[in-house]
Design an enzyme around this catalytic site. Structure first.
Site, PDB file in Angstrom:
ATOM      1  CE1 TYR A  88       0.426   7.678   3.151  1.00 55.37           C
ATOM      2  CE2 TYR A  88       0.894   5.506   2.302  1.00 55.37           C
ATOM      3  CZ  TYR A  88       0.028   6.387   2.897  1.00 55.37           C
ATOM      4  OH  TYR A  88      -1.223   5.956   3.251  1.00 55.37           O
ATOM      5  CG  HIS A  95      -4.506   9.883   0.500  1.00 56.76           C
ATOM      6  ND1 HIS A  95      -3.144   9.816   0.351  1.00 56.76           N
ATOM      7  CD2 HIS A  95      -4.774   9.366   1.709  1.00 56.76           C
ATOM      8  CE1 HIS A  95      -2.618   9.275   1.440  1.00 56.76           C
ATOM      9  NE2 HIS A  95      -3.588   8.995   2.287  1.00 56.76           N
ATOM     10  CG  ASP A 133      -1.766   1.242   1.282  1.00 59.87           C
ATOM     11  OD1 ASP A 133      -2.772   1.256   0.553  1.00 59.87           O
ATOM     12  OD2 ASP A 133      -1.435   2.203   2.010  1.00 59.87           O
ATOM     13  CE  LYS A 157      -3.777   4.757   0.603  1.00 61.08           C
ATOM     14  NZ  LYS A 157      -2.370   4.535   0.946  1.00 61.08           N
TER      15      LYS A 157
END
Ligand code: A2P
Length: 322
Positions: free
Chosen positions: A50, A112, A45, A79
């Site tokens: 990130y 997201h 994921d 996302k």
């Protein structure tokens, strides 16, 4: 370790356990992904925000090159960040992520957050940098998601951090239905209503922060889930760890679970949790722990005069104080 799968509303399948990469640091996430894929994980994921997709991509590329896995047998989620909610921006954003991950397609692409920013903004400092949903509704963003799906850039599309209300609107206004909603979910935030709604509407729920990963924005006293006595007692009874109980609990409710770890031994034990069967007594004890406690509040988005408040992000009254 063998993976098992859920079937999505379009007939595709998705692994029940995945490796989370939120807060997985540079220099560590490469090894974590390699170790996970070696051990039998099939789902990684990821997300643009990130800020580690390049490194995750290097690991996926090397794992395929070294024949640890094939592209076809792995399931990669990413996302859409809030600054790319306009339909044409969606397609550009997924292409950017694919480039970072060094892939031709994703297996799952999620909106997201139900929150929009101007394209040049990564995190907004004031309301001017945000776009209220009345001006850029999710239904428009979803058109971009559908386009990404139709162009073969992703095999499945879905959402993250969506309430029942927002999912209802999306289900009503979409041609391709969201296959997945990824939300914070653990025994302190059991999400029973959302789980029931998703089950009835054929949307798979994925649990992020399944171990109750305390975020900086909302660390309550005495609410460290991994140290909860009820969870510890159940873990002792089954001779497993608290983390494994938390993961097994998610699976027992037919939720996909994506624990994050950069530690080899934990990465392995988290996948092994799929072999643990909790009994009715365990489940009844865990049910009592629910306190609708969010570790991830999204306070950073609730800027004055932006149109976003914690109450309208979650479509519920948010009473927890950081
Ligand atoms: P680390 O990555 O250093 O191994 P969540 O998925 O709920 O966000 O939780 C992630 C946090 O939990 C990380 O700090 C991770 O640490 C830790 N963690 C992951 N797996 C385990 C485990 N099996 N036992 C204890 N802590 C774990």
């Amino acid at each position: 370790m063998k993976q098992s799968y859920y079937t999505l509303n379009n007939g595709n399948t998705m692994p029940k356990i995945g490796l989370g990469t939120w807060k997985s640091d540079h220099g560590k996430v490469y090894k974590a992904v390699i170790e996970a894929l070696k051990y039998g994980y099939k789902h990684i994921d990821c997300a643009f925000i990130y800020k580690n997709e390049e490194e995750v991509g290097n690991a996926i590329k090397d794992a395929i090159k070294d024949k640890i896995v094939t592209r076809e047998e792995i399931f990669i989620t990413s996302k859409l960040w809030c600054n790319s909610h306009k339909p044409l921006e969606v397609v550009a954003a997924i292409k950017h992520t694919l480039h970072s991950l060094k892939l031709d397609y994703l297996d799952m692409y999620l909106i997201h957050w139900p929150i929009a920013f101007k394209n040049s903004v990564i995190f907004p400092n004031n309301a001017n940098e945000m776009i209220p949903l009345e001006h850029l509704p999710i239904s428009e963003t979803w058109q971009g998601m559908e386009e990404a799906f139709k162009s073969g850039l992703t095999k499945n599309i879905g959402v993250s951090n969506f309430s029942i209300k927002k999912l209802q609107e999306l289900l009503k206004n979409s041609v391709i239905k969201p296959a997945n909603n990824q939300v914070e979910l653990h025994p302190y935030l059991q999400q029973n209503g959302l789980l029931e709604f998703c089950k009835n509407n054929n949307v798979l729920l994925t649990a992020y922060s399944p171990l109750g990963s305390p975020s900086k924005e909302n660390i309550p006293q005495n609410k460290v889930l991994l140290q909860d006595n009820t969870i510890k007692n159940i873990a002792d009874k089954h001779k497993v760890t608290s983390a494994q109980v938390l993961i097994a609990w998610g699976l027992s409710r037919n939720v996909a679970v994506i624990p994050k770890s950069v530690t080899t031994e934990r990465i392995q034990q988290n996948l092994d949790a799929s072999n643990i069967v909790l009994d009715n007594e365990d489940l009844a004890d865990i049910a009592k722990l629910d306190m609708h406690h969010r570790y991830v509040l999204g306070s950073v988005f609730a800027l004055p005069n932006s149109g976003y408040t914690l109450n309208n992000i979650w479509d519920e009254e948010v009473t927890q104080k950081p």
